[in-house]
Design a protein around this motif. Sequence first.
Motif, PDB file in Angstrom:
ATOM      1  N   THR A   4      33.925  38.600  59.888  1.00 46.45           N
ATOM      2  CA  THR A   4      33.610  38.986  58.517  1.00 46.45           C
ATOM      3  C   THR A   4      34.229  40.346  58.227  1.00 46.45           C
ATOM      4  N   GLU A   5      34.870  40.466  57.076  1.00 43.95           N
ATOM      5  CA  GLU A   5      35.345  41.777  56.643  1.00 43.95           C
ATOM      6  C   GLU A   5      34.191  42.463  55.920  1.00 43.95           C
ATOM      7  N   VAL A   6      33.879  43.678  56.354  1.00 45.03           N
ATOM      8  CA  VAL A   6      32.809  44.464  55.743  1.00 45.03           C
ATOM      9  C   VAL A   6      33.463  45.636  55.017  1.00 45.03           C
ATOM     10  N   VAL A   7      33.228  45.715  53.707  1.00 42.71           N
ATOM     11  CA  VAL A   7      33.766  46.798  52.891  1.00 42.71           C
ATOM     12  C   VAL A   7      32.600  47.705  52.504  1.00 42.71           C
ATOM     13  N   TYR A   8      32.759  48.993  52.772  1.00 45.68           N
ATOM     14  CA  TYR A   8      31.735  49.981  52.445  1.00 45.68           C
ATOM     15  C   TYR A   8      32.321  50.928  51.404  1.00 45.68           C
ATOM     16  N   GLU A   9      31.603  51.106  50.307  1.00 43.80           N
ATOM     17  CA  GLU A   9      32.016  52.028  49.267  1.00 43.80           C
ATOM     18  C   GLU A   9      30.898  53.036  49.048  1.00 43.80           C
ATOM     19  N   LEU A  10      31.255  54.319  48.901  1.00 41.98           N
ATOM     20  CA  LEU A  10      30.258  55.371  48.784  1.00 41.98           C
ATOM     21  C   LEU A  10      30.747  56.487  47.866  1.00 41.98           C
ATOM     22  N   ALA A  11      29.837  56.990  47.033  1.00 41.61           N
ATOM     23  CA  ALA A  11      30.085  58.176  46.215  1.00 41.61           C
ATOM     24  C   ALA A  11      28.842  59.053  46.293  1.00 41.61           C
ATOM     25  N   VAL A  12      29.043  60.333  46.576  1.00 47.41           N
ATOM     26  CA  VAL A  12      27.931  61.275  46.736  1.00 47.41           C
ATOM     27  C   VAL A  12      28.226  62.531  45.919  1.00 47.41           C
ATOM     28  N   ASP A  13      27.206  63.027  45.237  1.00 45.17           N
ATOM     29  CA  ASP A  13      27.286  64.323  44.567  1.00 45.17           C
ATOM     30  C   ASP A  13      26.215  65.227  45.163  1.00 45.17           C
ATOM     31  N   VAL A  14      26.563  66.493  45.333  1.00 47.05           N
ATOM     32  CA  VAL A  14      25.629  67.460  45.903  1.00 47.05           C
ATOM     33  C   VAL A  14      25.545  68.694  45.008  1.00 47.05           C
ATOM     34  N   LYS A  15      24.440  69.440  45.153  1.00 49.16           N
ATOM     35  CA  LYS A  15      24.236  70.657  44.366  1.00 49.16           C
ATOM     36  C   LYS A  15      25.242  71.737  44.734  1.00 49.16           C
ATOM     37  N   ILE A  16      25.645  71.740  45.992  1.00 48.13           N
ATOM     38  CA  ILE A  16      26.584  72.746  46.479  1.00 48.13           C
ATOM     39  C   ILE A  16      27.952  72.454  45.881  1.00 48.13           C
TER      40      ILE A  16
END
Length: 144
Positions: A104-116
């Motif tokens: 199985t191909e596993v695709v992970y997508e992520l976006a993060v915003d931080v206060k710093i």
Amino acid sequence: MADSTRSSITVKAGKAEIMAVIADLEAYPRWANGIRGCAVQESGEDGRASRAKVTFDGGPVSDTVGLAYTWEGDDRVKWELVEAGSVVTGLRGSYTLDDRGASTEVVYELAVDVKIPLPGLLKRQAEKRIVGSALKDLKRHVES
């Protein structure tokens, strides 16, 4: 939170087996590097988490946040921030699974915003490190 980081890995297992591991949020601290705790707060009719509190240690960023999950069978799970932490102000991600026969191909997508305030390049590098580590940890755990 316009940009996101995306990567993929091939795992020698079926979608249902992989998604069962992904859906077992409370087990993450035992195999997912950087996840220190996960407590399911609400579950949907399918028994999978719809809301959870997640504590992570991502090097320079450590925090506890509340996430809401949306499951699409064994094909995809998406999550988004519903309770900001002391550092994390925005977060969305997903795992998408694509059957490749014996793997199985596993695709992970992520976006993060931080206060710093972080320059975009540093933010993307941190996301890439998180995504890469998560995919490798998942593969190692499922294939072991």
